[in-house]
Design a protein around this motif. Structure first.
Motif, mmCIF file in Angstrom:
data_model
loop_
_atom_site.group_PDB
_atom_site.id
_atom_site.type_symbol
_atom_site.label_atom_id
_atom_site.label_comp_id
_atom_site.label_asym_id
_atom_site.label_seq_id
_atom_site.Cartn_x
_atom_site.Cartn_y
_atom_site.Cartn_z
ATOM 1 N N THR A 314 0.862 -1.186 0.000
ATOM 2 C CA THR A 314 0.000 0.000 0.000
ATOM 3 C C THR A 314 0.892 1.227 0.000
ATOM 4 O O THR A 314 1.808 1.320 0.827
ATOM 5 N N THR A 315 0.645 2.158 -0.913
ATOM 6 C CA THR A 315 1.460 3.382 -0.903
ATOM 7 C C THR A 315 0.991 4.287 0.221
ATOM 8 O O THR A 315 -0.200 4.354 0.542
ATOM 9 N N GLN A 316 1.950 4.960 0.822
ATOM 10 C CA GLN A 316 1.673 5.822 1.977
ATOM 11 C C GLN A 316 2.661 6.978 1.974
ATOM 12 O O GLN A 316 3.697 6.898 1.323
ATOM 13 N N PRO A 317 2.369 8.017 2.765
ATOM 14 C CA PRO A 317 3.403 9.044 2.928
ATOM 15 C C PRO A 317 4.653 8.421 3.552
ATOM 16 O O PRO A 317 4.571 7.383 4.209
ATOM 17 N N HIS A 318 5.798 9.070 3.365
ATOM 18 C CA HIS A 318 7.050 8.580 3.934
ATOM 19 C C HIS A 318 6.922 8.446 5.459
ATOM 20 O O HIS A 318 6.325 9.320 6.078
ATOM 21 N N PRO A 319 7.435 7.384 6.076
ATOM 22 C CA PRO A 319 8.327 6.357 5.537
ATOM 23 C C PRO A 319 7.620 5.155 4.922
ATOM 24 O O PRO A 319 8.237 4.101 4.749
ATOM 25 N N GLY A 320 6.327 5.284 4.597
ATOM 26 C CA GLY A 320 5.622 4.186 3.928
ATOM 27 C C GLY A 320 6.104 4.034 2.490
ATOM 28 O O GLY A 320 6.962 4.783 2.019
ATOM 29 N N PHE A 321 5.504 3.087 1.782
ATOM 30 C CA PHE A 321 5.944 2.800 0.414
ATOM 31 C C PHE A 321 5.586 3.979 -0.499
ATOM 32 O O PHE A 321 4.437 4.394 -0.566
ATOM 33 N N PRO A 322 6.564 4.530 -1.249
ATOM 34 C CA PRO A 322 6.297 5.751 -2.030
ATOM 35 C C PRO A 322 5.422 5.521 -3.261
ATOM 36 O O PRO A 322 5.639 4.559 -3.999
ATOM 37 N N THR A 323 4.482 6.408 -3.447
ATOM 38 C CA THR A 323 3.649 6.350 -4.653
ATOM 39 C C THR A 323 4.497 6.436 -5.916
ATOM 40 O O THR A 323 4.148 5.856 -6.942
ATOM 41 N N ASP A 324 5.636 7.123 -5.837
ATOM 42 C CA ASP A 324 6.476 7.295 -7.026
ATOM 43 C C ASP A 324 7.194 6.012 -7.441
ATOM 44 O O ASP A 324 7.886 5.995 -8.457
ATOM 45 N N LEU A 325 7.055 4.939 -6.640
ATOM 46 C CA LEU A 325 7.619 3.641 -7.036
ATOM 47 C C LEU A 325 6.533 2.590 -7.276
ATOM 48 O O LEU A 325 6.844 1.427 -7.532
ATOM 49 N N GLN A 326 5.279 3.018 -7.178
ATOM 50 C CA GLN A 326 4.180 2.043 -7.319
ATOM 51 C C GLN A 326 4.147 1.404 -8.702
ATOM 52 O O GLN A 326 4.001 0.179 -8.858
ATOM 53 N N ALA A 327 4.293 2.216 -9.757
ATOM 54 C CA ALA A 327 4.200 1.684 -11.122
ATOM 55 C C ALA A 327 5.352 0.709 -11.396
ATOM 56 O O ALA A 327 5.142 -0.362 -11.982
ATOM 57 N N GLN A 328 6.561 1.081 -10.943
ATOM 58 C CA GLN A 328 7.721 0.215 -11.187
ATOM 59 C C GLN A 328 7.556 -1.117 -10.450
ATOM 60 O O GLN A 328 7.889 -2.174 -10.973
ATOM 61 N N LEU A 329 7.011 -1.047 -9.220
ATOM 62 C CA LEU A 329 6.796 -2.284 -8.459
ATOM 63 C C LEU A 329 5.765 -3.168 -9.174
ATOM 64 O O LEU A 329 5.884 -4.394 -9.202
ATOM 65 N N MET A 330 4.757 -2.515 -9.767
ATOM 66 C CA MET A 330 3.747 -3.318 -10.475
ATOM 67 C C MET A 330 4.387 -4.093 -11.626
ATOM 68 O O MET A 330 4.085 -5.274 -11.843
ATOM 69 N N ALA A 331 5.298 -3.436 -12.356
ATOM 70 C CA ALA A 331 5.977 -4.141 -13.450
ATOM 71 C C ALA A 331 6.689 -5.380 -12.907
ATOM 72 O O ALA A 331 6.577 -6.470 -13.463
ATOM 73 N N LEU A 389 5.613 10.351 -15.771
ATOM 74 C CA LEU A 389 7.021 10.028 -15.493
ATOM 75 C C LEU A 389 7.236 8.604 -14.967
ATOM 76 O O LEU A 389 8.008 7.829 -15.518
ATOM 77 N N ARG A 390 6.555 8.259 -13.885
ATOM 78 C CA ARG A 390 6.851 6.960 -13.255
ATOM 79 C C ARG A 390 6.241 5.804 -14.048
ATOM 80 O O ARG A 390 6.777 4.696 -14.060
ATOM 81 N N ALA A 391 5.096 6.052 -14.708
ATOM 82 C CA ALA A 391 4.520 5.020 -15.576
ATOM 83 C C ALA A 391 5.492 4.706 -16.706
ATOM 84 O O ALA A 391 5.624 3.556 -17.135
ATOM 85 N N SER A 392 6.216 5.720 -17.181
ATOM 86 C CA SER A 392 7.198 5.487 -18.246
ATOM 87 C C SER A 392 8.308 4.579 -17.746
ATOM 88 O O SER A 392 8.747 3.669 -18.455
ATOM 89 N N ALA A 393 8.757 4.826 -16.504
ATOM 90 C CA ALA A 393 9.826 3.993 -15.943
ATOM 91 C C ALA A 393 9.353 2.548 -15.824
ATOM 92 O O ALA A 393 10.102 1.602 -16.072
ATOM 93 N N CYS A 394 8.091 2.388 -15.448
ATOM 94 C CA CYS A 394 7.497 1.047 -15.321
ATOM 95 C C CYS A 394 7.505 0.333 -16.674
ATOM 96 O O CYS A 394 7.845 -0.851 -16.766
ATOM 97 N N LEU A 395 7.195 1.074 -17.744
ATOM 98 C CA LEU A 395 7.151 0.447 -19.072
ATOM 99 C C LEU A 395 8.558 0.100 -19.558
ATOM 100 O O LEU A 395 8.756 -0.923 -20.219
ATOM 101 N N VAL A 396 9.534 0.941 -19.215
ATOM 102 C CA VAL A 396 10.919 0.613 -19.575
ATOM 103 C C VAL A 396 11.319 -0.692 -18.888
ATOM 104 O O VAL A 396 11.860 -1.607 -19.507
ATOM 105 N N MET A 397 10.990 -0.806 -17.593
ATOM 106 C CA MET A 397 11.333 -2.035 -16.864
ATOM 107 C C MET A 397 10.664 -3.255 -17.494
ATOM 108 O O MET A 397 11.288 -4.296 -17.683
#
Ligand code: EPU
Length: 448
Positions: A314-331, A389-397
């Motif tokens: 689950t994404t959360q404010p810091h120190p939880g899991f960052p929303t900016d890494l959610q897409a990459q984690l999904m990949a 931005l982050r969805a693009s990183a997810c697609l690259v991965m």
């Protein structure tokens, strides 16, 4: 328009270095408006968003005074002319983070006109909490032609106790705005429910080296004693935790083995916890000649077992899991052995990558802010569209791991936040090329 062409299936191996943080650097650059003296920042990444911020600062009379960027990204800014306080729509619409000039302009110049940022691909993105916080300091706001017109009362801003929480947690740039403005307010400001992100800690460090009196940054309660003026400073930007996390997961998705320098592991504990559960091993290497390791600038080696285990996140404010890494984690979880559950609590609509990953054979089922990811054996290359931005990183991965060719359109989204991503991945053994979509065989960017 630039496009990436990726031949998937190559393991990443080798060494790379994490750049300075984009999301730290943007409010740090805006803080240069708080003094007439020069402010030097080191390790500023060379990115489209940073260039947009340079353009905005220049319009506001704050100019780059060392012209040579150099490989280390050393940038010195100084205000030469304080007469223009207008952040125009043409600039703000290209970069929402332009809103972080609002607090510094109000505090130093007593007025600001900042175009109201619209929504973007990841959601509505209101600024009501920024305005609430600055109003508590005494600022007054009106809205004219889509611009926020802000003024401070005679006698300037006054310290206050402010609650900055919102429905999805605190606000990072809102905290940056209020904290920056409070540095020059009269008296004491207490921000309750402040954002705890490392980028806020970095901003507080710069402001303190400029003479501000701040305590508690990095915790939900930040206290600021106003001072009459701020002065010059020289500051090194923290390493980019989102870029670091992206490289960690890119290594994992290709079953690779890479060493990452300047890695802010101390800001990535939630990711590290999930990676360990997935079966990804991240080892912090000892410092040279027994030197102590700085946990915000560590050198780490990432390796990965053949089988990825599914997890819940689950994404959360810091120190939880960052929303900016959610897409990459999904990949990454698309290739896990079983069903994972991803819930997005910061930007509940941040799922444009779901449809694109599905085009590559991912099995995803979305219900509201939650996506069930049913792991598949392989992803398959396809033409896909970067949406943010982050969805693009997810697609690259995903492209790096997929069988066959992936063509990613609109990589300008990626260029906003990752410096020369394709060159760095190629150095690690990836087959990835940047081409103009006009040069792709047979189509206007579709490609096969
Ligand atoms: N929110 C409100 N009202 C406000 C401000 C925010 O309701 O006045 C809500 C937002 O809609 C969201 C939540 O509060 O649901 C958190 O938003 P926040 O204000 O913290 O986001 P931000 O400061 O505008 C920064 C990063 C984002 C990152 C978020 C969350 C920068 C330049 N941007 O945005 O980074 O996702 O914090 O961590 O620092 C990215 O780099 O890809 C990116 C989008």
């Amino acid at each position: 328009m630039d496009t990436f062409v990726i031949q998937g299936g190559r393991r990443l191996a080798g060494r790379t270095r994490v750049n300075g943080s984009k999301n730290a650097a943007l409010p740090l650059l805006a803080a240069a408006l708080l003094t007439d003296e020069p402010v030097t920042l080191r390790d500023v990444p060379d990115l489209a968003d940073i260039k947009n911020m340079h353009r905005l600062l220049a319009e506001l009379g704050c100019h780059r005074v060392n012209e040579q960027a150099g490989p280390s990204g050393v940038q010195t800014f100084q205000v030469a002319d304080s007469s223009n306080c207008h952040a125009r729509y043409e600039v703000v619409r290209t970069m929402r983070a332009s809103v972080c000039v609002l607090g510094p302009l109000l505090a130093k110049r007593g007025s600001a006109r900042v175009s109201m940022p619209g929504g973007c691909a990841i959601g509505d993105r209101p600024v009501d909490i920024h305005l609430r916080g600055l109003t508590a300091l005494g600022a007054q706001f009106t809205l004219t032609s889509g611009d926020i017109i802000a003024t401070t009362p005679r006698g300037g801003l006054k310290g206050a106790t402010i609650f900055l929480g919102g429905p999805n947690g605190s606000t990072v740039l809102g905290t940056a705005n209020v904290m920056s403005a409070a540095c020059l307010a009269k008296g004491t400001t207490v921000i309750e429910s402040a954002a705890c992100e490392p980028e806020i800690v970095d901003l507080a460090r710069l402001l303190m080296s400029m003479g501000a009196k701040i305590s508690g940054a990095g915790s939900p309660r930040v206290t600021i004693e106003g001072v009459d003026r701020l002065h010059e400073a020289d500051h090194r930007v923290i390493a980019d935790r989102i870029e670091a996390g992206t490289f960690l997961m890119a290594a994992a998705i290709t079953n690779g083995d890479i060493t990452i320098e300047n890695c802010p592991m101390d800001a990535l504990l939630s990711l590290n916890d999930r990676l360990a559960a997935i079966g990804v091993d991240v080892q912090t290497l000892p410092g040279k000649a027994g030197a102590e390791v700085d946990p915000m600038r560590a050198t780490v080696r990432v390796t990965c077992g053949r089988v990825l285990k599914p997890v819940e996140v689950t994404t959360q404010p810091h120190p939880g899991f960052p929303t900016d890494l959610q897409a990459q984690l999904m990949a990454l979880l698309c290739l896990a052995d079983g069903n994972s559950v991803i819930t997005e609590r910061i930007f509940p609509e941040r799922f444009l990558h779901v449809a694109e990953l599905s085009r590559m054979g991912a099995k995803l089922f979305r219900q509201g802010p939650t996506v069930i990811v049913s792991g598949v054996r392989n992803l398959v290359g396809a033409p896909v569209m970067a949406s943010d931005l982050r969805a693009s990183a997810c697609l690259v991965m995903a492209g790096l791991a997929a069988e066959g060719t992936t063509i990613i359109n609109r990589v300008y989204h990626l260029d906003r936040g990752y410096e020369r991503m394709e060159d760095r991945l190629r150095m690690l053994g990836a087959s990835i090329e940047r081409v103009d979509d006009k040069d792709l065989p047979g189509a206007s960017g579709g490609g096969e």
